[in-house]
Design a protein around this motif. Structure first.
Motif, PDB file in Angstrom:
ATOM      1  N   ILE A  87       0.868  -1.145   0.005  1.00 51.50           N
ATOM      2  CA  ILE A  87       0.083   0.158   0.028  1.00 51.50           C
ATOM      3  C   ILE A  87       0.831   1.314   0.010  1.00 51.50           C
ATOM      4  CG2 ILE A  87      -1.586   1.485   1.665  1.00 51.50           C
ATOM      5  CD1 ILE A  87      -2.985  -1.329   2.103  1.00 51.50           C
ATOM      6  N   GLU A  88       2.060   1.326   0.854  1.00 51.42           N
ATOM      7  CA  GLU A  88       2.917   2.457   0.705  1.00 51.42           C
ATOM      8  C   GLU A  88       3.617   2.682  -0.684  1.00 51.42           C
ATOM      9  OE1 GLU A  88       6.939   3.665   2.830  1.00 51.42           O
ATOM     10  OE2 GLU A  88       6.382   1.850   3.346  1.00 51.42           O
ATOM     11  N   TYR A  89       3.900   1.542  -1.199  1.00 49.71           N
ATOM     12  CA  TYR A  89       4.182   1.653  -2.843  1.00 49.71           C
ATOM     13  C   TYR A  89       3.187   2.423  -3.794  1.00 49.71           C
ATOM     14  CZ  TYR A  89       8.261  -1.023  -1.333  1.00 49.71           C
ATOM     15  OH  TYR A  89       9.484  -1.328  -0.772  1.00 49.71           O
ATOM     16  N   GLU A  90       2.159   1.988  -3.585  1.00 47.44           N
ATOM     17  CA  GLU A  90       0.777   2.271  -4.442  1.00 47.44           C
ATOM     18  C   GLU A  90       0.488   4.009  -4.180  1.00 47.44           C
ATOM     19  OE1 GLU A  90      -2.354   2.120  -7.257  1.00 47.44           O
ATOM     20  OE2 GLU A  90      -0.502   0.869  -6.616  1.00 47.44           O
ATOM     21  N   VAL A  91       0.528   4.135  -2.758  1.00 48.59           N
ATOM     22  CA  VAL A  91       0.244   5.498  -2.347  1.00 48.59           C
ATOM     23  C   VAL A  91       1.252   6.511  -2.820  1.00 48.59           C
ATOM     24  CG1 VAL A  91       0.019   7.117  -0.361  1.00 48.59           C
ATOM     25  CG2 VAL A  91      -1.164   4.594  -0.230  1.00 48.59           C
ATOM     26  N   ASP A  92       2.578   5.979  -2.769  1.00 44.08           N
ATOM     27  CA  ASP A  92       3.551   6.993  -3.291  1.00 44.08           C
ATOM     28  C   ASP A  92       3.524   7.328  -4.711  1.00 44.08           C
ATOM     29  OD1 ASP A  92       4.429   7.214  -0.636  1.00 44.08           O
ATOM     30  OD2 ASP A  92       6.083   5.851  -0.911  1.00 44.08           O
ATOM     31  N   SER A  93       3.133   6.147  -5.436  1.00 42.80           N
ATOM     32  CA  SER A  93       2.777   6.201  -7.001  1.00 42.80           C
ATOM     33  C   SER A  93       1.708   7.292  -7.466  1.00 42.80           C
ATOM     34  CB  SER A  93       2.890   4.924  -7.567  1.00 42.80           C
ATOM     35  OG  SER A  93       2.356   4.809  -9.004  1.00 42.80           O
ATOM     36  N   ILE A  94       0.769   6.988  -6.549  1.00 47.85           N
ATOM     37  CA  ILE A  94      -0.708   7.929  -6.917  1.00 47.85           C
ATOM     38  C   ILE A  94      -0.393   9.355  -6.444  1.00 47.85           C
ATOM     39  CG2 ILE A  94      -2.798   8.285  -5.970  1.00 47.85           C
ATOM     40  CD1 ILE A  94      -3.405   5.319  -5.789  1.00 47.85           C
TER      41      ILE A  94
ATOM     42  N   ARG B  31      -8.066   2.905  -1.432  1.00 49.39           N
ATOM     43  CA  ARG B  31      -8.494   3.671  -0.165  1.00 49.39           C
ATOM     44  C   ARG B  31      -9.632   2.418   0.348  1.00 49.39           C
ATOM     45  NH1 ARG B  31     -11.067   9.492  -0.178  1.00 49.39           N
ATOM     46  NH2 ARG B  31     -10.866   9.225   1.879  1.00 49.39           N
ATOM     47  N   LYS B  32     -10.186   1.549  -0.299  1.00 47.32           N
ATOM     48  CA  LYS B  32     -10.843   0.446   0.136  1.00 47.32           C
ATOM     49  C   LYS B  32      -9.898  -0.513   0.746  1.00 47.32           C
ATOM     50  CE  LYS B  32     -13.921  -3.252  -1.487  1.00 47.32           C
ATOM     51  NZ  LYS B  32     -14.513  -3.878  -2.527  1.00 47.32           N
ATOM     52  N   LYS B  33      -8.805  -0.826   0.239  1.00 45.85           N
ATOM     53  CA  LYS B  33      -7.928  -1.666   1.015  1.00 45.85           C
ATOM     54  C   LYS B  33      -7.498  -1.045   2.335  1.00 45.85           C
ATOM     55  CE  LYS B  33      -5.256  -4.017  -1.913  1.00 45.85           C
ATOM     56  NZ  LYS B  33      -4.149  -4.372  -2.585  1.00 45.85           N
ATOM     57  N   VAL B  34      -7.017   0.079   2.239  1.00 43.65           N
ATOM     58  CA  VAL B  34      -6.538   0.978   3.553  1.00 43.65           C
ATOM     59  C   VAL B  34      -7.824   0.698   4.446  1.00 43.65           C
ATOM     60  CG1 VAL B  34      -5.886   3.227   4.560  1.00 43.65           C
ATOM     61  CG2 VAL B  34      -4.919   2.140   2.426  1.00 43.65           C
ATOM     62  N   MET B  35      -9.092   0.975   4.318  1.00 46.45           N
ATOM     63  CA  MET B  35      -9.930   1.040   5.317  1.00 46.45           C
ATOM     64  C   MET B  35     -10.199  -0.589   5.663  1.00 46.45           C
ATOM     65  SD  MET B  35     -10.675   4.357   5.549  1.00 46.45           S
ATOM     66  CE  MET B  35     -11.990   3.983   6.783  1.00 46.45           C
ATOM     67  N   GLY B  36     -10.061  -1.134   4.825  1.00 45.49           N
ATOM     68  CA  GLY B  36     -10.271  -2.600   5.401  1.00 45.49           C
ATOM     69  C   GLY B  36      -9.339  -2.998   6.401  1.00 45.49           C
ATOM     70  N   LEU B  37      -8.147  -2.602   6.144  1.00 46.63           N
ATOM     71  CA  LEU B  37      -6.838  -3.085   6.999  1.00 46.63           C
ATOM     72  C   LEU B  37      -7.051  -2.130   8.424  1.00 46.63           C
ATOM     73  CD1 LEU B  37      -3.874  -3.271   4.772  1.00 46.63           C
ATOM     74  CD2 LEU B  37      -5.114  -5.157   5.867  1.00 46.63           C
ATOM     75  N   LEU B  38      -7.615  -1.028   8.351  1.00 48.53           N
ATOM     76  CA  LEU B  38      -7.790  -0.332   9.613  1.00 48.53           C
ATOM     77  C   LEU B  38      -9.035  -0.738  10.470  1.00 48.53           C
ATOM     78  CD1 LEU B  38      -7.682   3.543   8.192  1.00 48.53           C
ATOM     79  CD2 LEU B  38      -6.016   2.232   9.966  1.00 48.53           C
ATOM     80  N   ARG B  39      -9.802  -1.574   9.616  1.00 53.38           N
ATOM     81  CA  ARG B  39     -10.898  -1.988  10.327  1.00 53.38           C
ATOM     82  C   ARG B  39     -10.511  -3.272  11.239  1.00 53.38           C
ATOM     83  NH1 ARG B  39     -14.890  -6.089   9.006  1.00 53.38           N
ATOM     84  NH2 ARG B  39     -14.044  -6.082   6.751  1.00 53.38           N
ATOM     85  N   LEU B  40      -9.564  -4.224  10.401  1.00 57.00           N
ATOM     86  CA  LEU B  40      -8.760  -5.101  10.992  1.00 57.00           C
ATOM     87  C   LEU B  40      -7.885  -4.933  12.114  1.00 57.00           C
ATOM     88  CD1 LEU B  40      -7.882  -7.294   7.961  1.00 57.00           C
ATOM     89  CD2 LEU B  40      -9.996  -7.836   9.642  1.00 57.00           C
ATOM     90  N   MET B  41      -7.154  -3.745  12.018  1.00 55.16           N
ATOM     91  CA  MET B  41      -6.148  -3.149  12.933  1.00 55.16           C
ATOM     92  C   MET B  41      -6.609  -2.454  14.086  1.00 55.16           C
ATOM     93  SD  MET B  41      -3.001  -4.333  11.672  1.00 55.16           S
ATOM     94  CE  MET B  41      -1.962  -3.061  12.458  1.00 55.16           C
ATOM     95  N   GLY B  42      -7.899  -2.210  14.083  1.00 55.24           N
ATOM     96  CA  GLY B  42      -8.592  -1.257  14.896  1.00 55.24           C
ATOM     97  C   GLY B  42      -8.377  -1.486  16.654  1.00 55.24           C
TER      98      GLY B  42
ATOM     99  N   TYR C  16      -1.311   6.908   5.034  1.00 55.62           N
ATOM    100  CA  TYR C  16      -1.643   6.631   3.905  1.00 55.62           C
ATOM    101  C   TYR C  16      -3.261   7.220   3.542  1.00 55.62           C
ATOM    102  CZ  TYR C  16       2.318   3.639   4.588  1.00 55.62           C
ATOM    103  OH  TYR C  16       3.581   3.135   4.861  1.00 55.62           O
ATOM    104  N   GLU C  17      -4.237   7.051   4.401  1.00 52.90           N
ATOM    105  CA  GLU C  17      -5.535   7.513   4.270  1.00 52.90           C
ATOM    106  C   GLU C  17      -5.483   9.073   3.981  1.00 52.90           C
ATOM    107  OE1 GLU C  17      -9.288   8.048   3.689  1.00 52.90           O
ATOM    108  OE2 GLU C  17      -8.288   6.198   3.424  1.00 52.90           O
ATOM    109  N   LYS C  18      -4.949   9.780   4.790  1.00 52.01           N
ATOM    110  CA  LYS C  18      -4.766  11.186   4.394  1.00 52.01           C
ATOM    111  C   LYS C  18      -4.219  11.422   3.228  1.00 52.01           C
ATOM    112  CE  LYS C  18      -4.439  12.455   9.457  1.00 52.01           C
ATOM    113  NZ  LYS C  18      -3.652  12.918  10.547  1.00 52.01           N
ATOM    114  N   ILE C  19      -3.022  10.751   2.895  1.00 48.47           N
ATOM    115  CA  ILE C  19      -2.411  10.993   1.385  1.00 48.47           C
ATOM    116  C   ILE C  19      -3.367  10.735   0.397  1.00 48.47           C
ATOM    117  CG2 ILE C  19      -0.819  10.457  -0.266  1.00 48.47           C
ATOM    118  CD1 ILE C  19       1.170   9.898   2.396  1.00 48.47           C
ATOM    119  N   LEU C  20      -4.105   9.500   0.521  1.00 45.33           N
ATOM    120  CA  LEU C  20      -5.150   9.152  -0.599  1.00 45.33           C
ATOM    121  C   LEU C  20      -6.104  10.322  -0.723  1.00 45.33           C
ATOM    122  CD1 LEU C  20      -5.129   5.400   0.010  1.00 45.33           C
ATOM    123  CD2 LEU C  20      -4.154   6.410  -2.131  1.00 45.33           C
ATOM    124  N   SER C  21      -6.726  10.804   0.709  1.00 42.28           N
ATOM    125  CA  SER C  21      -7.830  11.833   0.747  1.00 42.28           C
ATOM    126  C   SER C  21      -7.138  13.088  -0.166  1.00 42.28           C
ATOM    127  CB  SER C  21      -7.983  12.009   2.162  1.00 42.28           C
ATOM    128  OG  SER C  21      -9.079  13.181   2.128  1.00 42.28           O
TER     129      SER C  21
END
Length: 442
Positions: A263-270, A293-304, A350-355
């Motif tokens: 996700i970090e690589y993808e966020v930097d590329s975007i 963003r969908k993947k990040v939110m899913g991981l945040l839900r798992l990590m919560g 990463y969510e802030k960067i994607l936003s």
């Protein structure tokens, strides 16, 4: 094959001192452990209660009814064994001539066989090893209701714990009971070819002082990874039930690392491409942002809630608690907590960067649409100016296009015609120049 069966009904002193929770207040031999074929109402088609009953996970539907195509659902590890035992049912776990009591206490049994049984041979070290140095681990995949009832009765598991496992409780938590503690920790399906990829997968860990029970309802590589880790580190660490519990939690936590790195690589590329791509290359940018963003939110839900669970477990690492982990395990748990907090912070970043990238993308699209509108307005302005020049000329020429007398129509030569054309051309030049000056001034 009886589970911990005792002739005469009285528990032996070694078992009573070693595993009192296994015996509890039972003084009569336990009944035989049922396999799939022995479950009440199990038919040849692998269903409980006949063809219309509840399907048994992994049950064979072949006409032969042998069940050899069913997956191994039970895995038993002990530091008194040379290898892990894998079996399709509970009754297949002990070796031939060995009781469950012998297996859990690391004893080879009276008539140990080295034939073609699906169990591993006990080492000579297990025969002479004292029960206090024997740590066992039973991993169960998709336990049935009958198996849960039997295990709950044998290991004296609280009904609340049994209910949480059977209902597949999704909330991560740590609970302390009289003779064990329960850890509910949530991972995810790591099989990229599975339709349930990245969906939550609950791991229920029941930790006793002398062993551990783990339950999960979908295949997962975590138990195998922990057993491989034990094999590599057994000469350097003391493999206790608390350490196995920590290793399971740590392996589940480590599984999030590659995903977050990707996700970090993808966020930097975007973030780098969102403002520099040409219009023709931005067609899939919105899809990339939405998927990430969908993947990040899913991981945040798992990590919560993971950091809070590990923190609560680390706080209970006190020798004053009889069933809680020892203080040494608390150091490992604190390390896991640091990793969880770091990964959660990274995901939030990463969510802030994607936003921001999403907003920048929409702003870029808005700027391009504004430029296109300006170009259209410019063309329309030029057409309006041209119409302003041509309409008066059309009015003049159209007036003389009717059936009226035209000045100079009877004169010879082109004097009148040239004069009229010259006057129209002069009017067009003067009107065009005036319109241009007026537009420039605005």
């Amino acid at each position: 094959m009886a589970l911990f069966e005792q002739p005469g009904g009285a528990p032996p002193p070694a078992l009573a001192a070693r595993a009192p929770h296994l015996l509890g207040h039972y003084t009569t031999p336990l009944s035989a452990v049922p396999s799939y074929e022995q479950l009440p109402g199990a038919g040849q088609n692998g269903f409980v209660g006949g063809g219309n009953g509840v399907p048994i996970p992994g049950a064979s539907t072949s006409a032969a009814g042998q069940g050899h195509d069913r997956p191994y659902r039970f895995s038993f590890y002990s530091n008194a064994l040379s290898a892990t035992i894998h079996a399709r049912s509970l009754s297949e776990l002990p070796a031939e001539g060995q009781t469950f009591e012998d297996m859990f206490l690391g004893r080879p049994g009276s008539s140990h066989s080295t034939g073609t049984t699906p169990t591993a041979n006990l080492t000579s070290r297990g025969a002479s090893q004292s029960p206090e140095n024997c740590t066992w681990w039973l991993d169960v995949l998709s336990p049935t209701d009958e198996e849960m009832k039997l295990l709950s009765k044998v290991f004296n598991i609280h009904p609340l714990t049994t209910e949480d496992i059977q209902m597949e409780e999704t909330r991560e938590k740590i609970e302390l009971f009289r003779n064990y503690y329960l850890v509910c920790f949530r991972g995810f399906d790591q099989d990229p070819y599975s339709p349930t990829h990245l969906e939550p997968l609950n791991m229920y860990i029941i930790v006793f002082r002398e062993g551990i029970l783990s339950f999960h309802f979908r295949p997962t590589p975590h138990p195998q990874n922990v057993r491989r880790r034990i094999k590599q580190l057994k000469d350097y660490i003391s493999v206790t039930s608390d350490w196995i519990s920590y290793a399971l939690i740590d392996d589940i936590t480590d599984a999030f690392g590659p995903l977050i790195q990707g996700i970090e690589y993808e966020v930097d590329s975007i973030d780098e491409l969102v403002l520099i791509l040409k219009e023709a290359e931005q067609s899939d940018m919105l899809r990339r942002i939405g998927t990430c963003r969908k993947k990040v939110m899913g991981l945040l839900r798992l990590m919560g809630n993971k950091a809070d669970v590990v923190k609560g477990l680390a706080k209970r690492c006190n020798e004053n608690w009889r069933v809680a982990p020892t203080s040494d395990i608390g150091l490992y748990l604190s390390d896991i907590q640091d990793h969880l907090i770091t990964m959660t912070q990274n995901l939030n970043h990463y969510e802030k960067i994607l936003s921001r990238s999403h907003s920048n993308y929409l702003a870029q699209i808005s700027i391009e649409m504004t430029d296109a509108n300006n170009q259209i307005n410019d063309v329309l302005s030029k057409l309006t100016a041209l119409g302003t020049v041509l309409i008066p000329m059309n009015l003049v020429t159209g007036l003389w296009g009717m059936n009226v007398h035209v000045p100079g129509q009877n004169a010879s030569g082109f004097a009148w015609f040239g004069s009229i054309i010259g006057a129209l051309a002069a009017f067009a030049l003067i009107a065009g120049y005036s319109t241009y000056k007026l537009m420039v001034r605005r």
